[in-house]
Motif scaffolding. Structure first.
Motif, PDB file in Angstrom:
ATOM      1  N   LYS A 221       0.855  -1.175   0.000  1.00  0.00           N
ATOM      2  CA  LYS A 221       0.000   0.000   0.000  1.00  0.00           C
ATOM      3  C   LYS A 221       0.899   1.235   0.000  1.00  0.00           C
ATOM      4  CE  LYS A 221      -3.955   1.648   2.763  1.00  0.00           C
ATOM      5  NZ  LYS A 221      -5.221   1.249   2.170  1.00  0.00           N
ATOM      6  N   GLY A 386     -10.579   3.574  -6.859  1.00  0.00           N
ATOM      7  CA  GLY A 386      -9.599   2.624  -6.377  1.00  0.00           C
ATOM      8  C   GLY A 386      -8.610   2.356  -7.511  1.00  0.00           C
ATOM      9  N   GLU A 388      -4.625   0.283  -8.827  1.00  0.00           N
ATOM     10  CA  GLU A 388      -3.433  -0.526  -8.605  1.00  0.00           C
ATOM     11  C   GLU A 388      -2.451  -0.197  -9.716  1.00  0.00           C
ATOM     12  OE1 GLU A 388      -4.985  -4.587  -8.902  1.00  0.00           O
ATOM     13  OE2 GLU A 388      -4.173  -4.708 -10.926  1.00  0.00           O
ATOM     14  N   ARG A 402      -0.923  -1.311  -4.404  1.00  0.00           N
ATOM     15  CA  ARG A 402      -2.356  -1.578  -4.520  1.00  0.00           C
ATOM     16  C   ARG A 402      -3.079  -1.053  -3.276  1.00  0.00           C
ATOM     17  NH1 ARG A 402      -2.249  -5.855  -0.838  1.00  0.00           N
ATOM     18  NH2 ARG A 402      -4.455  -5.638  -0.481  1.00  0.00           N
ATOM     19  N   GLU A 403      -4.405  -1.216  -3.286  1.00  0.00           N
ATOM     20  CA  GLU A 403      -5.278  -0.751  -2.205  1.00  0.00           C
ATOM     21  C   GLU A 403      -5.058   0.724  -1.894  1.00  0.00           C
ATOM     22  OE1 GLU A 403      -5.183  -2.823   1.635  1.00  0.00           O
ATOM     23  OE2 GLU A 403      -6.779  -1.455   2.270  1.00  0.00           O
TER      24      GLU A 403
ATOM     25  N   THR B 382      -8.043 -10.845  -4.483  1.00  0.00           N
ATOM     26  CA  THR B 382      -7.136 -10.123  -3.577  1.00  0.00           C
ATOM     27  C   THR B 382      -7.882  -9.632  -2.340  1.00  0.00           C
ATOM     28  OG1 THR B 382      -7.587  -7.961  -4.571  1.00  0.00           O
ATOM     29  CG2 THR B 382      -5.817  -9.260  -5.549  1.00  0.00           C
ATOM     30  N   ASP B 384      -9.387  -6.801  -2.206  1.00  0.00           N
ATOM     31  CA  ASP B 384      -9.465  -5.337  -2.238  1.00  0.00           C
ATOM     32  C   ASP B 384     -10.822  -4.906  -2.782  1.00  0.00           C
ATOM     33  OD1 ASP B 384      -6.894  -5.246  -1.335  1.00  0.00           O
ATOM     34  OD2 ASP B 384      -5.993  -4.667  -3.246  1.00  0.00           O
ATOM     35  N   ILE B 410     -11.440   2.753   0.085  1.00  0.00           N
ATOM     36  CA  ILE B 410     -10.869   1.470  -0.327  1.00  0.00           C
ATOM     37  C   ILE B 410     -10.377   0.704   0.894  1.00  0.00           C
ATOM     38  CG2 ILE B 410      -8.514   2.375  -0.791  1.00  0.00           C
ATOM     39  CD1 ILE B 410      -8.587   0.445  -3.322  1.00  0.00           C
ATOM     40  N   ASN B 412      -9.487  -3.725   2.338  1.00  0.00           N
ATOM     41  CA  ASN B 412      -9.307  -5.134   2.003  1.00  0.00           C
ATOM     42  C   ASN B 412     -10.296  -5.935   2.841  1.00  0.00           C
ATOM     43  OD1 ASN B 412      -7.751  -7.882   2.723  1.00  0.00           O
ATOM     44  ND2 ASN B 412      -7.268  -7.228   0.640  1.00  0.00           N
TER      45      ASN B 412
END
Lengths: 446, 463
Positions: A221, A386, A388, A402-403, B382, B384, B410, B412
């Protein structure tokens, strides 16, 4: 049965003083999914339908049905006529009228698709999965590997003299690959599109999916900061889809466009030229006529940063005191025409994506975005999705991230365009992609 | 809709060249809608969709074909196409004896929308428009839409099942644009239930219009949302989509079966805070995602997915369940007869916890209060996921303060489930949703009580 003839039969039932339009379509499609070397599913389907629009005394009504029997056509027309009685009269409501613009001959139908045997379509799907699995030892499997094709023909006939017939074919292969390392899973997609299966490039689709998945392994992240981003062509195409809403004559008339009242003004970086051209046969969504039967045409919407044109259908053009740009869009026979862009693309620049990355020093390559429908408001311009991708350090691709989200506003992003790549790519959507460098984007991560 | 003997013979045709399983799904759907925009009733639309989808399963391969021709000849042709697609070999004649296995209806429909004069539907639109515009001069645009549908289905399969359902849905939405010095902002409210026109005895379209207008007006004074991680309080009712994305999709057996879910192999494990119990419930009478039978003929069920933080089960459709030698959980759904069914959610919700909602906010020093969520999206492999906030405020020193502009959050899934550190006792269902998966949309419901996630990433632009 001849689609034009069905349209003629509907239009012949029009009453005096009434405008009637029939949209008749028929399609055949195949969808094959492969999994673990076998066919997971094979669907073959035929669909058809007719949508009927009636306009009388400035009121519009609509109804549709999925069969072409005479009694069904009569009943559907009667229902549309009944529906019209409840609309508010509007002097600008009316069908399109032939405007003399010649229809381009785009050759969008490939006989090769029709004769391509199902067994070989199955092989393409199975081969796609095999190629993904063989691409890299870290590929653990696929979420999907599919082959899809569609053959469609459509006619529009109206009391105002519209009588068009078009047919087209399209097919694609698409896969989602999964890569695993140290208990971490990442995914990546790849695809290839064409008018017939001979144009499909399975190897490249597989390699791209594998590369997108494996290069995300080990991702972290990122820090929250403001950075310059490079949008991958796939992401740019989705960005253009949102931008198109603001350049739509209906959004403008109804006070939902950021750019209403701004024709002739500089709304974007001078590097940005945006064209909507459904007559370009390379476009996946190329079409000879629009959703009201008028010839499609090449429309320049933004020229070197200056707002030039909004796209219009017959209704919005009449109300705005201008001409239709051949931009009536409809979601098949079940809906009335709206207005929208059909095949947008940015004028490409001269640099490759690698050169753009090298020229940046610090930045972030955005490989994919999520939640465009939930965090982007094309009316207010607020943009947040969002994402990546890969961090860019010292002009080179560095660690995967990512995230996190990327955020700005549409207005600001257009002004903040720093470069357009030369990697123009037609995608299975109504926009093409090209690498796009945008400054001052907020990254929200840790 | 179709005689039993015909269906029986069509199933026989589907299996004539072998095959392990065959199914006929017949659908007859009538829908009507009306749209008001820019001060005018723009149009009324009526439609009828009618046809059958036939699938034949041989080993792990499914063949599928659909047709709009419901005569015996049309159905037989589709059955042969599905059998050919499944590449059944073998042969032999099978006689299918069908047994009616209808399920209890989740609720009774009082007023069929088809019996209601169109003028009454149009009148709802004009009332909503007038009310929204009366909320202030800053309301610059209003659109309102009405929709109803009646979907009758019949499912029969080679196991001998024969079941039907009659699903009536009614929907209403209002969208407003407000214009001020800072540009334009939007507000939307919708209501939809698996009921008839009595929906409007229970919900007032004027109230809906006021709330949509207020949402747009409030945001005219909104500041950019923060960027980075902080505690997030999700409001009662408006936030169910969080769990739909954070874990719902990841608990669908088809994705689990392909190892495309972070929740694979975790049944029996503690996957969430011990206060968390999540249920998917197709029997929830009148809710947007309810039905008597799913699109494979299986009776709707109430399935506990996570009990006190422990993962109890996934959601199943017929094919995935057969493979595991178990029963479907009633989650086999499809958009229409033109599609194959797959594992889908129905009404997914989080049960009440012990906390006082006011106390949850009061005990949050600095964070974001999301009163109303937009849609979302998840990568189940994933974990996410993102979801949009369409009405949100800053929380400062335990109090709700300034409104925020829109954006995505966002997180997870597995992480967020363990970070739920407060759970309110004010459960409510949220607005109707359409869940998209693999190109198919189906109606779903969701609901939550007020809750807090100790840390989520807010995708704004402010420091």
């Amino acid at each position: 049965m001849d689609l034009l003839e069905i349209g003629d039969r509907v239009v012949a039932m029009a009453r005096h003083g009434e405008q009637v339009e029939a949209v008749v379509s028929r399609g055949r499609d195949t969808e094959i999914k492969a999994y673990e070397g076998e066919i997971e599913s094979l669907s073959s389907a035929q669909s058809q339908g007719v949508g009927i629009r009636v306009i009388a005394e400035g009121r519009q009504g609509f109804a549709y049905a999925a069969t072409f029997d005479d009694d069904v056509l009569a009943e559907t027309l009667a229902e549309a006529r009944d529906n019209a009685g409840f609309a508010t009269p509007d002097e600008f409501v009316g069908l399109a009228e032939p405007d003399g613009v010649a229809v381009a001959d785009l050759d969008l139908f490939s006989e090769a698709l029709e004769s391509f045997p199902t067994d070989r379509k199955v092989e393409l799907a199975v081969e796609l999965e095999r190629a993904v699995m063989a691409a890299d030892s870290r590929i653990s499997g696929i979420e999907s590997a599919e082959y899809v094709d569609v053959m469609a023909e459509g006619a529009i006939v109206s009391t105002t003299g519209i009588r068009t017939l078009g047919r087209e074919t399209a097919c694609y292969v698409m896969t989602y690959a999964m890569a695993v390392e140290n208990d971490e899973t990442q995914t990546g997609f790849g695809f290839s599109v064409g008018r017939d299966p001979n144009e499909l490039d399975v190897a490249t689709a597989a390699a791209e999916a594998a590369q997108r998945a494996t290069r995300m392994l080990g991702s972290v992240k990122p820090e929250s900061e403001r950075l310059t981003v490079v949008l991958d062509p796939w992401v740019t195409a989705q960005f253009l889809g949102i931008l198109a809403f603001t350049l739509n004559g209906e959004s403008v008339l109804k006070g939902r466009s950021l750019f209403a009242e701004r024709l002739g003004e500089e709304v974007a970086s001078p590097l940005l030229t945006l064209v909507d051209d459904p007559t370009n046969p390379s476009a996946f969504t190329a079409t000879e006529t629009d959703g009201e039967g008028l010839a499609t045409r090449r429309n320049v919407l933004i020229d070197q940063g200056v707002l030039k044109l909004f796209v219009q259908n017959a209704y919005t053009a009449r109300r705005a005191g201008t001409r239709s740009t051949g931009s009536a869009v409809r979601g098949g026979f079940k809906s009335t025409p709206g207005v929208g862009c059909m095949a947008t693309s940015l004028a490409p620049g001269s640099a490759t994506q690698a050169e753009l990355v090298a020229g940046l020093g610090e930045g972030l390559l955005i490989q994919d975005v999520a939640g465009l429908h939930s965090g982007v408001n094309p009316i207010s311009g607020d943009f947040s999705t969002g994402a990546e991708g890969l961090r860019i350090r010292g002009g080179e691709l560095a660690e995967p991230v990512r995230e996190f989200t990327i955020a700005s506003t549409l207005q600001k992003m257009l002004k903040d365009v720093q470069a357009v790549g030369n990697d123009l790519q037609w995608l299975p959507m109504s926009a093409s992609g090209v690498s796009l460098v945008i400054d001052e984007v907020t990254i929200s991560g840790v | 809709m179709i005689e039993e003997s015909v269906i029986s013979r069509v199933l026989g045709t589907a299996l004539r060249t072998g095959g392990d399983f065959a199914e006929v799904f017949v659908e007859d759907k009538r829908s009507s809608s009306a749209v008001l925009d820019d001060g005018r009733v723009e149009e009324l639309t009526s439609g009828r969709d009618r046809g059958a989808g036939i699938r034949v399963v041989v080993g792990d391969t499914t063949g599928f074909a659909h047709t709009a021709d419901l005569t015996e000849a049309g159905l037989s042709a589709a059955a042969e196409a599905a059998a050919a697609a499944a590449r059944s070999g073998g042969g032999g004649t099978r006689t299918i004896v069908l047994t009616r296995q209808d399920a209890p209806v989740p609720n009774v429909v009082e007023i069929l929308p088809g019996d209601v004069p169109k003028a009454r539907k149009v009148e709802l639109l004009t009332r909503a428009n007038e009310t929204a515009r009366a909320q202030g001069g800053a309301i610059s645009q209003v659109s309102a839409s009405y929709g109803d549908s009646r979907r009758r289905i019949l499912v029969a399969n080679s196991d001998g099942l024969l079941a039907g359902d009659d699903q009536v849905k009614t929907f209403f939405a209002v969208s407003c644009v407000a214009t001020g010095d800072t540009g334009m902002q939007t507000g939307r409210e919708s209501v939809g239930h698996t009921v008839g026109f009595e929906l409007f005895d229970r919900y007032d379209v004027e109230d809906l219009a006021r709330r949509a207008a207020d949402r747009a007006l409030t945001k005219l004074n909104a500041r950019p949302a923060p960027s980075g991680q902080m505690p997030v309080v999700i409001g009662s009712g408006g936030g169910g989509v969080l769990f739909h994305e954070a874990c719902g999709h990841g608990l669908e057996a088809d994705l689990v079966g392909k190892s495309a879910s972070v929740f694979k192999g975790r049944v029996g494990e503690l996957v969430a805070s011990p206060t968390v119990t999540i249920v998917d419930d197709g029997t929830m009478g009148g809710e947007w995602g309810c039905f008597a039978i799913d699109d494979e003929g299986h009776a709707a069920q109430r399935n506990v997915l996570i009990q006190d933080g422990v993962l109890t089960d996934y959601m199943w459709d017929l094919l995935r369940a057969r493979k595991e030698g178990r029963q479907s959980s009633g989650n086999g759904r499809r958009q229409s007869y033109q599609y194959l069914p797959m594992v889908r959610m129905t009404n997914t919700y989080l049960l009440n916890g012990p906390d006082d909602p006011a106390e949850i906010i009061a005990s949050t020093d600095k964070g974001v209060y999301v009163k109303h969520l937009g849609g979302g999206q998840v990568n189940t492999a994933t974990g996410d996921f993102v979801f949009g906030m369409t009405e949100a405020y800053l929380i400062e020193n335990g109090e709700i303060t300034e409104p925020l502009r829109e954006g995505n959050l966002i997180g997870n899934g597995p992480e967020v489930l363990t970070r739920i550190d407060a759970l309110g006792n004010d459960f409510a269902m949220g607005p109707p949703g359409t869940c998209g998966k693999d190109g198919q949309g189906v109606p779903v419901g969701d609901g939550v009580p007020t809750l807090r996630v100790s840390s989520l990433t807010i995708g704004g632009t402010a420091a």
